[in-house]
Design an enzyme around this catalytic site. Sequence first.
Site, PDB file in Angstrom:
ATOM      1  N   LEU A 102      69.809  35.233  49.583  1.00 26.68           N
ATOM      2  CA  LEU A 102      70.320  35.239  50.945  1.00 26.68           C
ATOM      3  C   LEU A 102      69.235  35.918  51.771  1.00 26.68           C
ATOM      4  CD1 LEU A 102      74.069  36.344  50.475  1.00 26.68           C
ATOM      5  CD2 LEU A 102      73.185  34.047  50.916  1.00 26.68           C
ATOM      6  N   ASP A 103      69.042  35.451  52.993  1.00 23.03           N
ATOM      7  CA  ASP A 103      68.025  36.063  53.854  1.00 23.03           C
ATOM      8  C   ASP A 103      68.359  37.533  54.093  1.00 23.03           C
ATOM      9  OD1 ASP A 103      66.937  33.548  54.091  1.00 23.03           O
ATOM     10  OD2 ASP A 103      67.958  33.112  55.991  1.00 23.03           O
ATOM     11  N   LYS A 104      67.346  38.278  54.513  1.00 22.34           N
ATOM     12  CA  LYS A 104      67.547  39.714  54.749  1.00 22.34           C
ATOM     13  C   LYS A 104      68.696  39.960  55.741  1.00 22.34           C
ATOM     14  CE  LYS A 104      65.008  43.802  56.170  1.00 22.34           C
ATOM     15  NZ  LYS A 104      63.751  44.321  56.709  1.00 22.34           N
TER      16      LYS A 104
END
Length: 240
Positions: A102-104
């Site tokens: 998952l993106d930051k």
Amino acid sequence: MRLDKFLADMGYGSRKEVKGYIKKGRVTVNDQTIKSDKAQVNEQTDRICFDQELIHYQRWYYYLLHKPAGVISATVDSYEDTVLDLFSEEDFREDLFPVGRLDKDTEGFLLITNDGGLAHQLLSPKKHVEKEYYAQVDGIMTAADQTIFEKGVQLDGEWTLPAQLTIIGVDQAEGTSEIRLILHEGKFHQVKRMVHAVGKEVRYLKRIRMGGLALPADLPVGSYRPLTADELTALAQPKE
Ligand code: URA
């Protein structure tokens, strides 16, 4: 398996530490004190005790983490906090890793495990394990976008699999929308790029489900818990 490896795998300390414990006579195998760290044990059938307490062997670990924004989906990083930094010393193991990324700035459902086989199964587009996202979008999502997503979108020359877009609501005055999107694969920044491809921008993103398992409402952001056997089965459910 070697006794010292077994104890280290079970979280009793580093390989060096557990060798010391073994030498001190703190470990028994089938009621015999064993002082050789090289001793071989059968982790499935032997009764291995540490300070007289039976060790219950566990090979695979599965945790569901409610990922907060601000941490990266990696195991180690010199500069950034990773999802594994959220684990307590007691639960942390060197072999744990996040299944997919998952993106930051993305929150939500993230499986953490040491089971590479399951990870592969969950991520393979061929297995059709759904990933569902909730997003807040700058821009008005439309029925035309639903049709486009259902056909697949070209992202940098690569077609996505059909994806199911639900428009939860739009705020015409603000020019914003709330959506749910079901994906069957996990391309890099896929939700953001698909939304961008139809001329809008994701400003908040959360994964809310994988396979047949929704992110539990009682799992606070930043916390994790082991999955039950039933939850694990539900998670790996392919699309009906
Ligand atoms: N799609 C994205 O754009 N970001 C994520 O973190 C997950 C899916």
